[in-house]
Design a protein around this motif. Structure first.
Motif, PDB file in Angstrom:
ATOM      1  N   LEU A   9       0.843  -1.204   0.000  1.00  0.00           N
ATOM      2  CA  LEU A   9       0.000   0.000   0.000  1.00  0.00           C
ATOM      3  C   LEU A   9       0.877   1.253   0.000  1.00  0.00           C
ATOM      4  CD1 LEU A   9      -3.020   0.666   0.054  1.00  0.00           C
ATOM      5  CD2 LEU A   9      -2.833   0.914   2.536  1.00  0.00           C
ATOM      6  N   TRP A  10       0.611   2.164  -0.890  1.00  0.00           N
ATOM      7  CA  TRP A  10       1.328   3.440  -1.062  1.00  0.00           C
ATOM      8  C   TRP A  10       2.782   3.258  -1.497  1.00  0.00           C
ATOM      9  CZ3 TRP A  10      -2.753   5.738  -1.608  1.00  0.00           C
ATOM     10  CH2 TRP A  10      -3.766   5.812  -0.656  1.00  0.00           C
ATOM     11  N   ILE A  11       3.153   2.048  -1.892  1.00  0.00           N
ATOM     12  CA  ILE A  11       4.551   1.867  -2.267  1.00  0.00           C
ATOM     13  C   ILE A  11       4.867   2.640  -3.544  1.00  0.00           C
ATOM     14  CG2 ILE A  11       4.362  -0.203  -3.726  1.00  0.00           C
ATOM     15  CD1 ILE A  11       6.828  -1.274  -2.205  1.00  0.00           C
ATOM     16  N   GLU A  12       3.833   2.869  -4.386  1.00  0.00           N
ATOM     17  CA  GLU A  12       4.097   3.628  -5.613  1.00  0.00           C
ATOM     18  C   GLU A  12       4.557   5.052  -5.283  1.00  0.00           C
ATOM     19  OE1 GLU A  12       1.084   1.991  -5.294  1.00  0.00           O
ATOM     20  OE2 GLU A  12      -0.070   3.571  -4.344  1.00  0.00           O
ATOM     21  N   LEU A  13       3.993   5.577  -4.200  1.00  0.00           N
ATOM     22  CA  LEU A  13       4.376   6.952  -3.850  1.00  0.00           C
ATOM     23  C   LEU A  13       5.794   6.992  -3.316  1.00  0.00           C
ATOM     24  CD1 LEU A  13       1.030   8.287  -2.365  1.00  0.00           C
ATOM     25  CD2 LEU A  13       1.862   8.269  -4.709  1.00  0.00           C
ATOM     26  N   ASP A  14       6.140   5.983  -2.491  1.00  0.00           N
ATOM     27  CA  ASP A  14       7.520   5.903  -2.026  1.00  0.00           C
ATOM     28  C   ASP A  14       8.477   5.753  -3.197  1.00  0.00           C
ATOM     29  OD1 ASP A  14       7.145   6.258   0.640  1.00  0.00           O
ATOM     30  OD2 ASP A  14       6.958   4.127   1.116  1.00  0.00           O
ATOM     31  N   ALA A  15       8.081   4.930  -4.153  1.00  0.00           N
ATOM     32  CA  ALA A  15       8.955   4.686  -5.302  1.00  0.00           C
ATOM     33  C   ALA A  15       9.148   5.958  -6.114  1.00  0.00           C
ATOM     34  CB  ALA A  15       8.365   3.586  -6.182  1.00  0.00           C
ATOM     35  N   ILE A  16       8.059   6.677  -6.359  1.00  0.00           N
ATOM     36  CA  ILE A  16       8.169   7.917  -7.120  1.00  0.00           C
ATOM     37  C   ILE A  16       9.061   8.899  -6.363  1.00  0.00           C
ATOM     38  CG2 ILE A  16       6.887   9.910  -8.003  1.00  0.00           C
ATOM     39  CD1 ILE A  16       4.495   7.954  -8.387  1.00  0.00           C
ATOM     40  N   LEU A  17       8.864   8.953  -5.050  1.00  0.00           N
ATOM     41  CA  LEU A  17       9.682   9.847  -4.235  1.00  0.00           C
ATOM     42  C   LEU A  17      11.158   9.457  -4.333  1.00  0.00           C
ATOM     43  CD1 LEU A  17       9.703  12.199  -2.302  1.00  0.00           C
ATOM     44  CD2 LEU A  17       9.231  10.635  -0.422  1.00  0.00           C
ATOM     45  N   ALA A  18      11.421   8.147  -4.286  1.00  0.00           N
ATOM     46  CA  ALA A  18      12.808   7.688  -4.383  1.00  0.00           C
ATOM     47  C   ALA A  18      13.425   8.097  -5.712  1.00  0.00           C
ATOM     48  CB  ALA A  18      12.860   6.167  -4.219  1.00  0.00           C
ATOM     49  N   VAL A  19      12.647   7.960  -6.777  1.00  0.00           N
ATOM     50  CA  VAL A  19      13.154   8.316  -8.102  1.00  0.00           C
ATOM     51  C   VAL A  19      13.488   9.807  -8.160  1.00  0.00           C
ATOM     52  CG1 VAL A  19      12.544   8.497 -10.550  1.00  0.00           C
ATOM     53  CG2 VAL A  19      11.928   6.448  -9.258  1.00  0.00           C
ATOM     54  N   VAL A  20      12.586  10.600  -7.598  1.00  0.00           N
ATOM     55  CA  VAL A  20      12.774  12.047  -7.670  1.00  0.00           C
ATOM     56  C   VAL A  20      13.948  12.491  -6.787  1.00  0.00           C
ATOM     57  CG1 VAL A  20      11.694  14.262  -7.183  1.00  0.00           C
ATOM     58  CG2 VAL A  20      10.398  12.484  -8.315  1.00  0.00           C
ATOM     59  N   ILE A  21      14.031  11.908  -5.591  1.00  0.00           N
ATOM     60  CA  ILE A  21      15.173  12.235  -4.731  1.00  0.00           C
ATOM     61  C   ILE A  21      16.469  11.879  -5.458  1.00  0.00           C
ATOM     62  CG2 ILE A  21      16.392  11.598  -2.601  1.00  0.00           C
ATOM     63  CD1 ILE A  21      13.717  11.208  -1.270  1.00  0.00           C
ATOM     64  N   GLY A  22      16.428  10.790  -6.184  1.00  0.00           N
ATOM     65  CA  GLY A  22      17.617  10.335  -6.892  1.00  0.00           C
ATOM     66  C   GLY A  22      18.003  11.180  -8.092  1.00  0.00           C
ATOM     67  N   GLY A  23      17.189  12.172  -8.413  1.00  0.00           N
ATOM     68  CA  GLY A  23      17.597  13.123  -9.433  1.00  0.00           C
ATOM     69  C   GLY A  23      17.037  12.857 -10.823  1.00  0.00           C
ATOM     70  N   THR A  24      16.160  11.863 -10.977  1.00  0.00           N
ATOM     71  CA  THR A  24      15.519  11.665 -12.278  1.00  0.00           C
ATOM     72  C   THR A  24      14.305  12.575 -12.342  1.00  0.00           C
ATOM     73  OG1 THR A  24      16.247   9.368 -12.342  1.00  0.00           O
ATOM     74  CG2 THR A  24      14.447   9.977 -13.813  1.00  0.00           C
ATOM     75  N   SER A  25      14.229  13.368 -13.404  1.00  0.00           N
ATOM     76  CA  SER A  25      13.153  14.342 -13.491  1.00  0.00           C
ATOM     77  C   SER A  25      11.846  13.672 -13.899  1.00  0.00           C
ATOM     78  CB  SER A  25      13.506  15.416 -14.510  1.00  0.00           C
ATOM     79  OG  SER A  25      12.331  16.080 -14.913  1.00  0.00           O
ATOM     80  N   LEU A  26      10.740  14.139 -13.301  1.00  0.00           N
ATOM     81  CA  LEU A  26       9.428  13.611 -13.674  1.00  0.00           C
ATOM     82  C   LEU A  26       9.076  13.984 -15.110  1.00  0.00           C
ATOM     83  CD1 LEU A  26       7.236  14.092 -10.490  1.00  0.00           C
ATOM     84  CD2 LEU A  26       8.050  11.977 -11.480  1.00  0.00           C
ATOM     85  N   ALA A  27       9.823  14.924 -15.685  1.00  0.00           N
ATOM     86  CA  ALA A  27       9.567  15.308 -17.067  1.00  0.00           C
ATOM     87  C   ALA A  27      10.185  14.331 -18.049  1.00  0.00           C
ATOM     88  CB  ALA A  27      10.112  16.711 -17.326  1.00  0.00           C
ATOM     89  N   GLY A  28      10.840  13.305 -17.532  1.00  0.00           N
ATOM     90  CA  GLY A  28      11.422  12.291 -18.418  1.00  0.00           C
ATOM     91  C   GLY A  28      12.838  12.635 -18.821  1.00  0.00           C
ATOM     92  N   GLY A  29      13.448  11.710 -19.540  1.00  0.00           N
ATOM     93  CA  GLY A  29      14.798  11.958 -20.029  1.00  0.00           C
ATOM     94  C   GLY A  29      15.852  11.229 -19.232  1.00  0.00           C
ATOM     95  N   ARG A  30      16.935  11.952 -18.918  1.00  0.00           N
ATOM     96  CA  ARG A  30      18.057  11.300 -18.249  1.00  0.00           C
ATOM     97  C   ARG A  30      17.615  10.662 -16.937  1.00  0.00           C
ATOM     98  NH1 ARG A  30      22.912  12.769 -20.905  1.00  0.00           N
ATOM     99  NH2 ARG A  30      23.690  10.996 -19.734  1.00  0.00           N
ATOM    100  N   PHE A  31      18.063   9.417 -16.700  1.00  0.00           N
ATOM    101  CA  PHE A  31      17.720   8.776 -15.437  1.00  0.00           C
ATOM    102  C   PHE A  31      18.983   8.271 -14.760  1.00  0.00           C
ATOM    103  CE2 PHE A  31      18.475   4.410 -16.660  1.00  0.00           C
ATOM    104  CZ  PHE A  31      18.236   4.376 -18.022  1.00  0.00           C
TER     105      PHE A  31
END
Lengths: 556, 350
Positions: B260-282
């Motif tokens: 439950l809510w793991i998708e939000l944690d995952a998105i947060l982890a991705v964003v903290i890690g510097g991958t932009s939500l606008a796509g592109g470099r990851f």
């Protein structure tokens, strides 16, 4: 730069000198000196000076990448200075942000109009400083004030009308009216004429002269030399981020200006001219590609076209004539809804670019930014994209091949910086275009379709690309070359195809065809013009986006 | 001070991993100050135990889901359904084990896991179909499965919490191999494999290319549809493995609460890690650091004597800080004060 330039029609001899009288003895309103700005260690401007006098139109000249926009952004507070000073009204000024620059009376109107089309003219002009009454906007006062500004500029635009109802040219004038309404002492116009027709340019120049006579210092940036010579009083010329010189317009010739702007690269173009279309193509045997009745509803009527090996086909025509549409159908970027394409022994209709690429056809779009470059990836990745895409992701290009190909093309096309890991967005337009050409050359195409490959790039890169096209066709590659610049089309092509109103109206070998011949063909049954200049927009429909139109004019 | 810019410090300052790593380090320091024995790792019965091992083991599902999410986000997409997919994976596996003739055998566990992952591939194909073929906005397309998926999991489990008794299956969540928890090993293996596949093949480059400029990629001949489809299937697979881990941990499938809510944690982890939500470099490493940060944060809160129920509040603070750091305005404000490094501001503006 070309005789097609309509701006020259309205040239009033001697008008350039008119404004300079006001400057005698007056100190400059803005004096920038020793301006130096570097991006990540790469200098964009080094030690550049610029003086703006009240009541003068000052042209800031230079090729793409010369540092014009960086200079403007330094003055408007977008970029901080690494070195140098800005003195406004005799006082040293620093502009940490655009707001401070505006407060000092410096206003800018950019190429793309940044206004709200769903608001009225007056609302746009007063946006953010509306006259208020009872806590609301005092519409009457707002319209009155807008009207006053319009009157001052000699404009007859109804302040209460919706901005979106007006053509781009009028919107631009509104943007200027908005800029001067804040009592601008310095007005910067960045490529203001690129989307305007001759009459609109004349109107704009009238407004500029009015403002100049009221003591405003105007910075004018334009690619049109004729316009620059018509309107400006003084010029500052930049090259490669360095100051070449400041000259008075009336004491300079166009040739001198071009030499200041481009230096030695001019020779390359002249040499190419001498070599021009010396090659003879034997139209024997089977064509490489044969289009039979290729058409798409609303964009192109049935076109037949044969492309032979080693041949450069020049496609001439105005914007909306179907030249880009033809290229896109040949490549499968759009799908044709009738007709056939015969490549080799196979007859088919391309459903997507992959079909074309599989038959070794390459296509460089006219929209470099939106349909060409992958901005955040490296030069190397951008170059290898098409080859990698056709190999599929499971078969990466071996690192050794990668490095060899990239190094080879960086050298062959003289791409700068010569760094495979440089990020694409940091390259100038000309270098980006070369990378995109390399992207296709690496796939070793038998046919390369180039839509406006030299648009918006500096003359040096332009000459190199033209040279490249000539070399490629000598080596047996077929090229379809589309350009709004007729000289360029005629210089390079072996055969000429003329488009008009979404149809192919003429096809002929390029033997002693002149620009005026082509213009006559294009003009066709269009209304005869006293000056011999054709109506340049017969096929312009409501679906032709204004932006493309803008770029069209830039290189006309 | 222009000479400073080319120095090692400047290079370090520009490294996008700098801030996530610093933040993680800061959290660890807080923990050590609160509990000097925080870093202690002891060996017991040939197994490693300790706070750091716990953080890694409990963080494994987030790491997995976030890895899949990184690739989806790099194509300009987002996958909200991963939590539901994790629940379905757990449900399928547990129901199969509970219903089999030999519920304790290794073979049953293997078949159960295979079935669960196959179901995940099907769910990923569904998401990919909606996004790449029908062209539905990713957030809407995956919202379908996010809400419907829990119902699907309930259907599979008949609305019950299905408990199983299978040592091999439980091992995915709580087992040890070579002194280390299996969960950690699985997460690290998936991380290494993803990094290998994206950077050693051309997949990473093509994903970024599609994310940065889809039309230019299409004209260059990139099969964007296949690429997008691939990343959604991969994201669902990762979520499936995470779901098996969560189910193995408790030896039970809880359709309502697993993942439950793991998708939000995952998105947060991705964003903290510097991958932009606008796509592109990851950055997969960035995502790993981001996921570890979130998990460490969850461990820190009880450790410094604050009730762990307030975890969400602290996550919210993190979200605000990350948003501020990524906002051009806030960055510009920071740059003005730290006038020693003006070139980053310009690079942003250029």
């Amino acid at each position: 730069m070309t005789q097609m330039d309509l701006g020259s029609q309205s040239t009033a001899p001697g008008s350039a000198a008119a404004g300079t009288a006001a400057t005698s003895g007056e100190p400059p309103v803005v004096e920038m000196s020793g301006i130096t700005i570097a991006f990540g260690g790469v200098p964009a401007l080094s030690d550049v000076d610029l003086r703006l006098f009240p009541g003068e139109v000052h042209a800031l000249m230079g090729e793409n990448g010369a540092g014009k926009s960086t200079m403007i952004k330094a003055l408007t507070g977008v970029y901080p200075l690494d070195a140098g000073t800005i003195v406004v009204h005799g006082k040293q000024a620093t502009f940490p942000s655009p707001a401070e620059s505006q407060a000092a009376g410096i206003s800018t109107v950019y190429q793309e109009v940044n206004l709200c089309t769903n608001l009225t003219v007056a609302e746009n002009m007063m946006l953010g400083r509306e006259p208020r009454r009872f806590g609301g906007i005092h519409t009457k006062a707002m319209n009155r004030r807008a009207q006053e500004t319009m009157d001052r500029l000699g404009l007859t635009i109804d302040p209460a009308s919706q901005l979106g109802e007006h053509p781009i040219a009028v919107q631009q004038l509104v943007a200027i009216a908005r800029a001067v309404d804040v009592d601008a002492r310095v007005l910067i116009l960045d490529e203001p004429t690129s989307s305007l027709d001759a009459g609109e340019v004349a109107k704009l120049f009238e407004v500029m002269r009015t403002l100049r006579d009221q003591g405003v210092a105007i910075v004018f940036v334009s690619h049109f030399l004729d316009q620059v010579f018509e309107i400006s009083d003084r010029m500052t010329v930049l090259r490669n981020g360095k100051l070449v010189g400041e000259v008075l317009t009336r004491e300079t010739t166009q040739l001198e200006l071009v030499q200041m702007m481009i230096g030695r690269e001019l020779e390359v173009l002249e040499r190419l001219d001498r070599e021009a279309s010396g090659s003879e193509v034997a139209e024997t045997g089977k064509p490489l590609l044969k289009a039979i009745g290729l058409s798409r509803k609303g964009s192109l009527e049935a076109v037949d076209l044969d492309v032979y090996e080693g041949e450069v086909i020049g496609v001439a025509g105005l914007l909306g004539s179907g030249r880009t549409e033809l290229a896109r159908l040949l490549f499968g970027a759009d799908t044709a809804d009738a007709g056939e394409l015969e490549v080799g022994s196979r007859t088919s209709r391309f459903r997507n670019p992959r079909n074309a690429i599989d038959r070794r056809i390459g296509f460089s779009s006219e929209n470099r930014r939106s349909e060409g470059v992958i901005e955040d990836l490296s030069v190397a990745d951008n170059m290898l994209l098409a080859l990698q895409a056709s190999r599929g992701w499971l078969r990466p290009i071996p690192p050794a091949t990668r490095n060899r190909l990239v190094a080879e093309y960086i050298k062959a096309l003289d791409i700068r910086p010569a760094d495979p890991q440089a990020i694409m967005r940091n390259l100038s337009g000309g270098n980006q275009q070369k990378v995109l050409l390399a992207r296709w050359l690496i796939t070793e195409p038998q046919l390369l379709i180039l839509d406006e490959p030299t648009r918006g790039i500096d003359i040096g890169a332009k000459a190199q690309i033209q040279q490249l096209v000539a070399d490629l066709s000598r080596d047996g590659m077929a090229v379809v070359f589309i350009s709004a610049e007729l000289e360029e089309v005629l210089r390079l092509s072996d055969r000429l195809v003329v488009m008009r109103d979404r149809r192919k109206i003429d096809e002929r070998p390029n033997d002693d065809v002149t620009v005026s011949d082509v213009l006559e063909i294009i003009a066709g049954e269009a209304r005869p013009d006293a000056d011999g200049a054709p109506d340049r927009r017969p096929g312009r429909g409501p679906d032709a986006p204004a932006q493309r139109d803008a770029e069209e004019t830039t290189h006309a | 001070m222009p000479e400073e810019r080319t120095g090692g410090l400047a290079v370090l300052m520009r490294n996008p991993l700098l801030w996530p790593v610093l933040a993680l380090a800061a959290l660890l320091v807080v923990n050590v100050v609160a509990t000097p024995t925080f870093f202690e790792i002891r060996m017991q019965d040939g197994h490693l135990y300790g706070n750091l091992v716990d953080v890694l083991r409990n963080g494994a599902p987030i790491i997995l889901v976030a890895l899949g999410m990184t690739l989806v986000i790099a194509t300009r997409g987002i996958d909200l359904s991963v939590g539901a997919v994790a629940a379905i994976a757990g449900a399928v596996a547990c129901v199969h084990i509970a219903g089999s003739d030999n519920p304790g055998s290794v073979g049953t566990a293997v078949v159960a896991c295979s079935l669960a992952l196959a179901a995940c591939v099907a769910l990923g194909l569904w998401n990919g179909f909606l996004v790449s073929v029908l062209g539905i906005q990713p957030i809407i397309a995956t919202l379908v499965l996010m809400t419907a998926g829990r119902g699907l999991a309930m259907l599979v489990t008949d609305g019950q919490i299905t408990t199983v008794n299978n040592a091999a299956f439980a091992g995915i969540g709580v087992g040890f191999v070579a002194t280390l928890p299996v969960a950690i090993l699985v997460a690290m293996a998936v991380f290494a494999l993803t990094a290998l596949v994206t950077r050693r093949t051309a997949l990473g480059m093509l994903i970024e290319s599609v994310g940065i400029n889809p039309e230019a990629s299409r004209l260059a001949g990139v099969r964007a549809r296949t690429i997008i489809w691939t990343v959604y299937v991969f994201a669902a697979l990762c979520a499936g493995v995470a779901g098996l881990m969560i189910a193995g941990n408790t030896s039970a499938a809880d359709a309502n609460n697993a993942g439950l809510w793991i998708e939000l944690d995952a998105i947060l982890a991705v964003v903290i890690g510097g991958t932009s939500l606008a796509g592109g470099r990851f950055s997969l490493t960035g995502t790993l650091v981001g996921a570890l940060f979130i998990q460490t944060l969850a461990a820190t809160i009880p450790n410094i004597g604050i009730p762990s129920e307030t975890n969400y509040l602290f996550k919210a603070v993190v979200v605000i800080i990350v948003c501020l750091l990524q906002s051009p305005k806030a960055r510009a404000a920071l740059q003005v004060r730290r006038s020693t490094a003006p070139q980053t501001a310009k690079a942003g503006a250029a």
